[in-house]
Design a protein around this motif. Structure first.
Motif, PDB file in Angstrom:
ATOM      1  N   MET A  19     -15.423  -7.400 -16.149  1.00 28.82           N
ATOM      2  CA  MET A  19     -16.103  -8.244 -17.130  1.00 28.82           C
ATOM      3  C   MET A  19     -16.142  -7.572 -18.498  1.00 28.82           C
ATOM      4  SD  MET A  19     -19.287  -9.919 -15.053  1.00 28.82           S
ATOM      5  CE  MET A  19     -19.856 -10.850 -16.454  1.00 28.82           C
ATOM      6  N   LYS A  34     -12.765  -7.797 -20.062  1.00 29.95           N
ATOM      7  CA  LYS A  34     -12.524  -9.175 -20.501  1.00 29.95           C
ATOM      8  C   LYS A  34     -13.237  -9.449 -21.827  1.00 29.95           C
ATOM      9  CE  LYS A  34     -12.669 -13.847 -18.642  1.00 29.95           C
ATOM     10  NZ  LYS A  34     -13.064 -14.684 -17.499  1.00 29.95           N
ATOM     11  N   GLU A  35     -14.484  -8.992 -21.935  1.00 30.08           N
ATOM     12  CA  GLU A  35     -15.242  -9.185 -23.174  1.00 30.08           C
ATOM     13  C   GLU A  35     -14.607  -8.412 -24.324  1.00 30.08           C
ATOM     14  OE1 GLU A  35     -17.695 -11.322 -23.863  1.00 30.08           O
ATOM     15  OE2 GLU A  35     -17.438 -12.067 -21.832  1.00 30.08           O
ATOM     16  N   LYS A  37     -11.678 -10.339 -25.621  1.00 30.44           N
ATOM     17  CA  LYS A  37     -12.136 -11.464 -26.450  1.00 30.44           C
ATOM     18  C   LYS A  37     -12.487 -10.988 -27.854  1.00 30.44           C
ATOM     19  CE  LYS A  37     -14.165 -14.391 -22.857  1.00 30.44           C
ATOM     20  NZ  LYS A  37     -15.438 -14.944 -22.374  1.00 30.44           N
TER      21      LYS A  37
END
Length: 91
Positions: A80, A83-84, A87
């Motif tokens: 996670m 992934k952040e 982004k």
């Protein structure tokens, strides 16, 4: 790594012990409520309200400890975070 693994195992054991304490108190207190209800107001059954609402909390506690917690591990957390970060790089 060994210390980290030990801390995780210790935390998990404490969470399970916390659930079992919650379960034991649920049973003990609700048995007392049933007896009190039967003795002091046998025509009005009120104990089941306490049992139902507390039971909902107990089920949620069970799900958190035994169903969902094992699936959310450090690898999932790391994925996670990655992934952040991806982004944020795109922005």
């Amino acid at each position: 790594m060994s210390d980290e693994l030990y801390r995780k195992a210790e935390k998990r054991a404490d969470e399970k012990i916390g659930f079992y304490r919650h379960l034991y108190s649920f049973v003990a207190v609700n048995v007392m409520f049933i007896i009190m209800n039967a003795v002091f107001s046998p025509g009005e059954w009120w104990f089941y309200w306490v049992t139902c609402f507390w039971g909902i909390g107990l089920v949620i506690h069970f799900l958190k400890i035994f169903v969902f917690a094992p699936k959310i591990d450090e690898n999932y957390r790391d994925k996670m975070i990655e992934k952040e970060m991806e982004k944020m790089k795109k922005k």
